[in-house]
Design a protein around this motif. Structure first.
Motif, PDB file in Angstrom:
ATOM      1  N   ALA A  42     107.302  20.642   9.214  1.00  6.55           N
ATOM      2  CA  ALA A  42     106.502  21.679   8.540  1.00  6.55           C
ATOM      3  C   ALA A  42     105.317  21.112   7.764  1.00  6.55           C
ATOM      4  N   LEU A  43     104.603  20.161   8.353  1.00  2.00           N
ATOM      5  CA  LEU A  43     103.487  19.537   7.639  1.00  2.00           C
ATOM      6  C   LEU A  43     102.395  20.550   7.314  1.00  2.00           C
ATOM      7  N   ASP A  44     102.140  21.496   8.205  1.00  2.00           N
ATOM      8  CA  ASP A  44     101.104  22.500   7.929  1.00  2.00           C
ATOM      9  C   ASP A  44     101.438  23.324   6.689  1.00  2.00           C
ATOM     10  N   THR A  45     102.720  23.586   6.469  1.00  2.00           N
ATOM     11  CA  THR A  45     103.119  24.353   5.286  1.00  2.00           C
ATOM     12  C   THR A  45     102.929  23.523   4.025  1.00  2.00           C
ATOM     13  N   HIS A  46     103.242  22.231   4.081  1.00  2.00           N
ATOM     14  CA  HIS A  46     102.960  21.345   2.945  1.00  2.00           C
ATOM     15  C   HIS A  46     101.456  21.341   2.657  1.00  2.00           C
ATOM     16  N   ARG A  47     100.666  21.276   3.724  1.00  2.00           N
ATOM     17  CA  ARG A  47      99.210  21.241   3.559  1.00  2.00           C
ATOM     18  C   ARG A  47      98.713  22.502   2.857  1.00  2.00           C
ATOM     19  N   GLU A  48      99.169  23.652   3.304  1.00  2.00           N
ATOM     20  CA  GLU A  48      98.692  24.897   2.707  1.00  2.00           C
ATOM     21  C   GLU A  48      99.139  25.025   1.259  1.00  2.00           C
ATOM     22  N   ARG A  49     100.351  24.562   0.956  1.00  2.00           N
ATOM     23  CA  ARG A  49     100.829  24.626  -0.430  1.00  2.00           C
ATOM     24  C   ARG A  49      99.966  23.753  -1.332  1.00  2.00           C
ATOM     25  N   PHE A  50      99.641  22.551  -0.859  1.00  2.00           N
ATOM     26  CA  PHE A  50      98.828  21.647  -1.671  1.00  2.00           C
ATOM     27  C   PHE A  50      97.409  22.186  -1.830  1.00  2.00           C
ATOM     28  N   LEU A  51      96.794  22.643  -0.757  1.00  2.00           N
ATOM     29  CA  LEU A  51      95.427  23.156  -0.840  1.00  2.00           C
ATOM     30  C   LEU A  51      95.345  24.370  -1.759  1.00  2.00           C
ATOM     31  N   ALA A  52      96.357  25.238  -1.700  1.00  2.00           N
ATOM     32  CA  ALA A  52      96.364  26.400  -2.587  1.00  2.00           C
ATOM     33  C   ALA A  52      96.445  25.968  -4.046  1.00  2.00           C
ATOM     34  N   ALA A  53      97.211  24.915  -4.310  1.00  2.00           N
ATOM     35  CA  ALA A  53      97.364  24.447  -5.687  1.00  2.00           C
ATOM     36  C   ALA A  53      96.105  23.771  -6.216  1.00  2.00           C
ATOM     37  N   THR A  54      95.299  23.181  -5.337  1.00  2.00           N
ATOM     38  CA  THR A  54      94.075  22.518  -5.797  1.00  2.00           C
ATOM     39  C   THR A  54      92.993  23.518  -6.183  1.00  2.00           C
ATOM     40  N   GLY A  55      93.065  24.744  -5.657  1.00  2.00           N
ATOM     41  CA  GLY A  55      92.112  25.783  -6.029  1.00  2.00           C
ATOM     42  C   GLY A  55      90.918  25.862  -5.099  1.00  2.00           C
ATOM     43  N   GLU A  56      90.255  26.985  -5.123  1.00  2.00           N
ATOM     44  CA  GLU A  56      89.144  27.255  -4.205  1.00  2.00           C
ATOM     45  C   GLU A  56      87.964  26.313  -4.425  1.00  2.00           C
ATOM     46  N   ARG A  57      87.703  25.921  -5.666  1.00  2.00           N
ATOM     47  CA  ARG A  57      86.542  25.068  -5.946  1.00  2.00           C
ATOM     48  C   ARG A  57      86.658  23.720  -5.254  1.00  2.00           C
ATOM     49  N   MET A  58      87.870  23.247  -5.052  1.00  2.00           N
ATOM     50  CA  MET A  58      88.064  21.937  -4.443  1.00  2.00           C
ATOM     51  C   MET A  58      88.545  22.028  -3.005  1.00  2.00           C
ATOM     52  N   ARG A  59      88.604  23.224  -2.466  1.00  2.00           N
ATOM     53  CA  ARG A  59      89.234  23.427  -1.160  1.00  2.00           C
ATOM     54  C   ARG A  59      88.600  22.559  -0.072  1.00  2.00           C
ATOM     55  N   ALA A  60      87.291  22.585   0.044  1.00  2.00           N
ATOM     56  CA  ALA A  60      86.636  21.842   1.125  1.00  2.00           C
ATOM     57  C   ALA A  60      86.880  20.345   0.996  1.00  2.00           C
ATOM     58  N   ASP A  61      86.744  19.820  -0.219  1.00  2.00           N
ATOM     59  CA  ASP A  61      86.965  18.390  -0.429  1.00  2.00           C
ATOM     60  C   ASP A  61      88.433  18.039  -0.187  1.00  2.00           C
ATOM     61  N   ALA A  62      89.341  18.912  -0.623  1.00  2.00           N
ATOM     62  CA  ALA A  62      90.766  18.651  -0.440  1.00  2.00           C
ATOM     63  C   ALA A  62      91.141  18.680   1.036  1.00  2.00           C
ATOM     64  N   GLU A  63      90.509  19.541   1.822  1.00  2.00           N
ATOM     65  CA  GLU A  63      90.790  19.583   3.253  1.00  2.00           C
ATOM     66  C   GLU A  63      90.378  18.277   3.931  1.00  2.00           C
ATOM     67  N   THR A  64      89.196  17.769   3.558  1.00  2.00           N
ATOM     68  CA  THR A  64      88.733  16.504   4.133  1.00  2.00           C
ATOM     69  C   THR A  64      89.636  15.355   3.701  1.00  2.00           C
ATOM     70  N   PHE A  65      90.019  15.373   2.427  1.00  2.00           N
ATOM     71  CA  PHE A  65      90.935  14.370   1.903  1.00  2.00           C
ATOM     72  C   PHE A  65      92.258  14.404   2.658  1.00  2.00           C
ATOM     73  N   TRP A  66      92.795  15.590   2.876  1.00  2.85           N
ATOM     74  CA  TRP A  66      94.088  15.706   3.567  1.00  2.85           C
ATOM     75  C   TRP A  66      94.021  15.077   4.958  1.00  2.85           C
ATOM     76  N   ALA A  67      92.962  15.377   5.692  1.00  2.00           N
ATOM     77  CA  ALA A  67      92.820  14.828   7.044  1.00  2.00           C
ATOM     78  C   ALA A  67      92.756  13.301   7.005  1.00  2.00           C
ATOM     79  N   ALA A  68      92.030  12.754   6.022  1.00  2.00           N
ATOM     80  CA  ALA A  68      91.939  11.305   5.898  1.00  2.00           C
ATOM     81  C   ALA A  68      93.290  10.704   5.507  1.00  2.00           C
ATOM     82  N   ALA A  69      94.029  11.390   4.643  1.00  2.00           N
ATOM     83  CA  ALA A  69      95.345  10.900   4.227  1.00  2.00           C
ATOM     84  C   ALA A  69      96.305  10.863   5.413  1.00  2.00           C
ATOM     85  N   ALA A  70      96.293  11.907   6.233  1.00  2.00           N
ATOM     86  CA  ALA A  70      97.157  11.925   7.415  1.00  2.00           C
ATOM     87  C   ALA A  70      96.811  10.776   8.353  1.00  2.00           C
TER      88      ALA A  70
END
Length: 259
Positions: A42-70
């Protein structure tokens, strides 16, 4: 294969290996188990939970960060990992971070103890802000022989310190009432989806520890998956049906996908 797991901070659109200060407050965090074969539940669910917690202002940066972390975690093929991604509040502002940690030894059973004080959580629906405090409480409980602490709200079972709690009444799977504040457990959600797919009845209850006498209780988490409670220090006497847990572990494992 990378030499050893390490810690990274997100700087200028790249992960930079660094020493991470342990005292920084966490605004959000998420973690999951990566098998030596590089598979995750369920990695996609972990991803969505984390992105939601980071907030909309950081969403784009957090998405790029997540891809790099994976991508970074894929370099540790052959090593069982328990990575954690974080949004930390530092002196210079919010910082996205990755801790590529070796997974601890997995277990299939859990000993519980009930937290004796008031609910220690300040932000119970977001994973991160209360994490270090909960880990400290769990560490203290381990000195008394417990693996996990049970958190209560007005005397009702809500959550574990680093896990979610489920239990069985005969063939019915039971979860704490949905209005009780807790982090949305990815593993508990996966188990409930399996229950729906297999025609297993699921209900929610407002239960006190004493109400769980004779029930099979599960402590579930992204790290250990399903563990059966085989002791509750100062708590109710629970039951166990090993064949049921084994079946559901296989079902849960079938949800694993490549990182």
């Amino acid at each position: 294969m990378a030499e050893a797991p390490a810690a990274f901070a997100w700087h200028g659109g790249a992960l930079v290996e660094t020493e991470l200060a342990p005292h920084h407050a966490l605004a959000a965090a998420d973690s999951w188990y990566v098998s030596p074969e590089g598979r995750v539940r369920a990695l996609d669910t972990h991803r969505e939970r984390f992105l939601a917690a980071t907030g909309e202002r950081m969403r784009a940066d957090a998405e790029t960060f997540w891809a790099a972390a994976a991508g970074r975690l894929r370099s540790y093929a052959g090593t069982a990992l328990f990575p954690r991604v974080e949004l930390a509040q530092t002196d210079s502002g919010p910082q996205l971070r990755l801790r590529a940690r070796v997974a601890p030894r997995l277990r299939t059973t859990t000993v519980l103890a009930t937290h004796a004080g008031p609910d220690p959580r300040t932000t119970p629906r977001i994973k991160g802000p209360d994490l270090e405090a909960l880990l400290a409480l769990r560490a203290a409980a381990r000195e008394d022989g417990a693996d996990e602490l049970v958190l209560l709200r007005d005397g009702l079972v809500v959550d574990g310190s680093t896990s979610a709690l489920l239990w069985w009444r005969d063939e019915t799977l039971v979860a704490p009432a949905g209005d009780l504040p807790r982090v949305a457990s990815v593993t508990a959600r996966s188990i409930r989806l399996i229950a729906t797919a297999t025609g297993t009845r699921v209900v929610e209850e407002r239960a006190r520890p004493a109400d769980l006498v004779g029930c099979e209780v599960w402590s579930v988490s992204a790290l250990h998956g399903i563990t059966v409670v085989d002791g509750w220090i100062g708590g109710p006497a629970t039951a166990a049906r090993p064949s049921r847990a084994a079946t559901w572990r296989r079902r849960l494992a079938a949800l694993s996908r490549p990182l």
